[in-house]
Design a protein around this motif. Sequence first.
Motif, mmCIF file in Angstrom:
data_model
loop_
_atom_site.group_PDB
_atom_site.id
_atom_site.type_symbol
_atom_site.label_atom_id
_atom_site.label_comp_id
_atom_site.label_asym_id
_atom_site.label_seq_id
_atom_site.Cartn_x
_atom_site.Cartn_y
_atom_site.Cartn_z
ATOM 1 N N LEU A 1 51.898 86.193 53.300
ATOM 2 C CA LEU A 1 52.796 87.029 52.500
ATOM 3 C C LEU A 1 54.198 86.430 52.418
ATOM 4 O O LEU A 1 54.855 86.525 51.386
ATOM 5 N N ALA A 2 54.654 85.795 53.499
ATOM 6 C CA ALA A 2 55.968 85.143 53.485
ATOM 7 C C ALA A 2 55.980 83.974 52.504
ATOM 8 O O ALA A 2 57.017 83.633 51.946
ATOM 9 N N ASN A 3 54.827 83.392 52.300
ATOM 10 C CA ASN A 3 54.708 82.272 51.372
ATOM 11 C C ASN A 3 54.590 82.751 49.920
ATOM 12 O O ASN A 3 54.670 81.957 49.007
ATOM 13 N N LEU A 4 54.386 84.040 49.724
ATOM 14 C CA LEU A 4 54.265 84.642 48.392
ATOM 15 C C LEU A 4 55.371 85.681 48.212
ATOM 16 O O LEU A 4 55.095 86.860 48.024
ATOM 17 N N PRO A 5 56.636 85.284 48.259
ATOM 18 C CA PRO A 5 57.710 86.287 48.292
ATOM 19 C C PRO A 5 57.785 87.186 47.057
ATOM 20 O O PRO A 5 58.256 88.308 47.155
ATOM 21 N N ASP A 6 57.341 86.719 45.909
ATOM 22 C CA ASP A 6 57.449 87.527 44.696
ATOM 23 C C ASP A 6 56.138 88.181 44.289
ATOM 24 O O ASP A 6 56.044 88.750 43.213
ATOM 25 N N ARG A 7 55.123 88.065 45.134
ATOM 26 C CA ARG A 7 53.815 88.603 44.777
ATOM 27 C C ARG A 7 53.270 89.455 45.900
ATOM 28 O O ARG A 7 53.658 89.328 47.046
ATOM 29 N N MET A 8 52.321 90.259 45.515
ATOM 30 C CA MET A 8 51.585 91.040 46.503
ATOM 31 C C MET A 8 50.229 90.384 46.701
ATOM 32 O O MET A 8 49.788 89.597 45.868
ATOM 33 N N ALA A 9 49.592 90.731 47.786
ATOM 34 C CA ALA A 9 48.249 90.225 48.061
ATOM 35 C C ALA A 9 47.353 91.403 48.406
ATOM 36 O O ALA A 9 47.726 92.262 49.212
ATOM 37 N N THR A 10 46.193 91.442 47.801
ATOM 38 C CA THR A 10 45.230 92.495 48.111
ATOM 39 C C THR A 10 44.548 92.171 49.436
ATOM 40 O O THR A 10 44.577 91.030 49.903
ATOM 41 N N SER A 11 43.912 93.171 50.007
ATOM 42 C CA SER A 11 43.182 92.932 51.257
ATOM 43 C C SER A 11 42.037 91.948 51.012
ATOM 44 O O SER A 11 41.715 91.150 51.890
ATOM 45 N N ASP A 12 41.444 91.959 49.817
ATOM 46 C CA ASP A 12 40.393 90.989 49.491
ATOM 47 C C ASP A 12 40.938 89.567 49.470
ATOM 48 O O ASP A 12 40.307 88.646 49.991
ATOM 49 N N MET A 13 42.118 89.390 48.874
ATOM 50 C CA MET A 13 42.733 88.058 48.818
ATOM 51 C C MET A 13 43.081 87.560 50.229
ATOM 52 O O MET A 13 42.808 86.416 50.578
ATOM 53 N N ILE A 14 43.673 88.448 51.006
ATOM 54 C CA ILE A 14 44.037 88.073 52.377
ATOM 55 C C ILE A 14 42.778 87.761 53.176
ATOM 56 O O ILE A 14 42.719 86.755 53.895
ATOM 57 N N ALA A 15 41.754 88.603 53.042
ATOM 58 C CA ALA A 15 40.501 88.404 53.783
ATOM 59 C C ALA A 15 39.867 87.067 53.429
ATOM 60 O O ALA A 15 39.370 86.354 54.312
ATOM 61 N N HIS A 16 39.887 86.711 52.152
ATOM 62 C CA HIS A 16 39.328 85.424 51.724
ATOM 63 C C HIS A 16 40.116 84.279 52.371
ATOM 64 O O HIS A 16 39.530 83.310 52.859
ATOM 65 N N ASN A 17 41.432 84.417 52.396
ATOM 66 C CA ASN A 17 42.292 83.384 52.969
ATOM 67 C C ASN A 17 42.114 83.271 54.474
ATOM 68 O O ASN A 17 42.130 82.180 55.032
ATOM 69 N N VAL A 18 41.916 84.413 55.147
ATOM 70 C CA VAL A 18 41.780 84.448 56.610
ATOM 71 C C VAL A 18 40.331 84.190 57.044
ATOM 72 O O VAL A 18 40.073 83.903 58.197
ATOM 73 N N CYS A 19 39.406 84.291 56.090
ATOM 74 C CA CYS A 19 37.972 84.119 56.369
ATOM 75 C C CYS A 19 37.437 85.243 57.260
ATOM 76 O O CYS A 19 36.808 84.997 58.290
ATOM 77 N N THR A 20 37.721 86.460 56.849
ATOM 78 C CA THR A 20 37.202 87.612 57.563
ATOM 79 C C THR A 20 36.915 88.722 56.559
ATOM 80 O O THR A 20 37.172 88.584 55.376
#
Length: 150
Positions: A15-34
């Motif tokens: 999220l700190a790397n995306l200061p002007d955007r939001m991230a959904t739990s699906d996007m975060i989960a894909h990135n975190v692999c969980t």
Amino acid sequence: MNSEFTIAVHSLALLANLPDRMATSDMIAHNVCTHPARVRKVMAMLRKQGYVGAKEGIGGGFFLNCDPSQVTLGEIYLLTSLGSVKPGWCSGDVEQDCMIACNIASVMDSIFSAAERQMIEYFNQWTIQDVLAEVNKEQQRKLVVVIKLH
């Protein structure tokens, strides 16, 4: 240490790397692999403490609600994992005649508690911004290696 700590740190850095955007739990989960449900559980903890905010509905998601240079890994560890270093001791009975069995649990609890305090002190030296800076350095190092190979 449990995986909630790593999910929280990863999510905050993302999220700190995306200061002007939001991230959904699906996007975060894909990135975190969980699984997104695990991410939502961790994000709920972070939201409750004010580290992240959330916008519900279409186009919603999580956003950073803090200064990444002010949030330490120690804070995140205390929120997600305090006590997880210490294993449960099932050896012995306090009423046994064996000196070891009667005392090992309290001795080991003390040792693990001291180790956890030292780990938290170390984590307090690192912020989410520091983690993001290290990720950027690692990315640059990999780019240099790729360029040299070509």
